[in-house]
Design a protein around this motif. Sequence first.
Motif, short mmCIF file in Angstrom:
data_model
loop_
_atom_site.label_atom_id
_atom_site.label_comp_id
_atom_site.label_asym_id
_atom_site.label_seq_id
_atom_site.Cartn_x
_atom_site.Cartn_y
_atom_site.Cartn_z
N SER A 13 0.84 -1.20 0.00
CA SER A 13 0.00 0.00 0.00
C SER A 13 0.87 1.25 0.00
O SER A 13 0.56 2.22 -0.66
CB SER A 13 -0.93 0.01 1.21
OG SER A 13 -0.17 0.03 2.41
N GLY A 14 2.00 1.20 0.73
CA GLY A 14 2.91 2.35 0.77
C GLY A 14 3.51 2.62 -0.60
O GLY A 14 3.59 3.75 -1.04
N SER A 16 2.20 1.84 -3.41
CA SER A 16 1.12 2.31 -4.26
C SER A 16 0.92 3.81 -4.06
O SER A 16 0.74 4.55 -5.02
CB SER A 16 -0.17 1.57 -3.93
OG SER A 16 -1.24 2.09 -4.67
N ASP A 17 0.97 4.28 -2.81
CA ASP A 17 0.81 5.71 -2.52
C ASP A 17 1.92 6.52 -3.17
O ASP A 17 1.68 7.58 -3.75
CB ASP A 17 0.82 5.96 -1.01
CG ASP A 17 -0.45 5.43 -0.33
OD1 ASP A 17 -1.43 5.18 -1.06
OD2 ASP A 17 -0.44 5.29 0.90
N LEU A 20 1.35 6.62 -6.94
CA LEU A 20 0.25 7.53 -7.28
C LEU A 20 0.71 8.99 -7.18
O LEU A 20 0.37 9.82 -8.03
CB LEU A 20 -0.94 7.30 -6.36
CG LEU A 20 -1.77 6.04 -6.62
CD1 LEU A 20 -2.84 5.86 -5.55
CD2 LEU A 20 -2.43 6.12 -8.00
N ARG A 21 1.47 9.29 -6.13
CA ARG A 21 1.97 10.65 -5.96
C ARG A 21 2.90 11.03 -7.11
O ARG A 21 2.79 12.13 -7.66
CB ARG A 21 2.69 10.79 -4.62
CG ARG A 21 3.07 12.25 -4.30
CD ARG A 21 3.60 12.42 -2.90
NE ARG A 21 4.88 11.74 -2.76
CZ ARG A 21 5.16 10.85 -1.80
NH1 ARG A 21 4.26 10.54 -0.90
NH2 ARG A 21 6.34 10.29 -1.73
N LYS A 54 -4.23 12.73 -6.54
CA LYS A 54 -3.82 13.32 -5.25
C LYS A 54 -4.73 14.51 -4.98
O LYS A 54 -4.46 15.63 -5.42
CB LYS A 54 -2.34 13.72 -5.33
CG LYS A 54 -1.75 14.25 -4.04
CD LYS A 54 -0.24 14.42 -4.21
CE LYS A 54 0.41 15.26 -3.14
NZ LYS A 54 0.00 15.03 -1.78
#
Length: 199
Positions: A13-14, A16-17, A20-21, A54
């Motif tokens: 999940s980290g 992925s974040d 995305l950023r 975002k």
Amino acid sequence: FGFAIIFFYATASGYSDIALREEAYRANNLGVALLEQYKHDEAIERFKRALELKSDFQIAKINLAIAFYNAQKLIEAKKAVADAMSESPNSLQANYILGLIGRTENNQPESLAAFLRVAAIDASDVGANGNIGEIFSQPRRYAEAITYFQIAFDAEPYNTTAIYNLATVLQRTGQRERAAGLLKTFQILRENVAGTSIG
């Protein structure tokens, strides 16, 4: 390289974040490049994409407002500015674009208030002071106009917009000698392409 490896082994999940950023920043940067090519509608789509990725991306919110303004979509521009200012009411960029929208809509009180907020935060901002001076010039409030044009000129003495506007108002108030000197400087800078201007 070591920095990238640290993130690579982060949780799914980290990672992925982070991805995305990074994609949001790429979309924003592409939007800026499109703005510089005057492709305003395409830029709008890129900034919207950045915000989908975002939602709290403040730079993309402001850039979206700028893109809408340049595309002459003023209602959308105002909404985008309001969104940006809901989180950062003192944002220089958001207040500046709000001032430009007000001028385009001929809403001088709203425009003046926005530019004055910029000048209150950054007293030497050339664009804000120049716009304030122009707003005061229209109803012939020349003393106030001179004050703000002078600030713009002092901050950037090679800015042809500030020089020309200050010279014009000085002429109108009978200060012809000083105005003539400034106009001479204006001509030199314009001929040598050495000056900057406020678009």
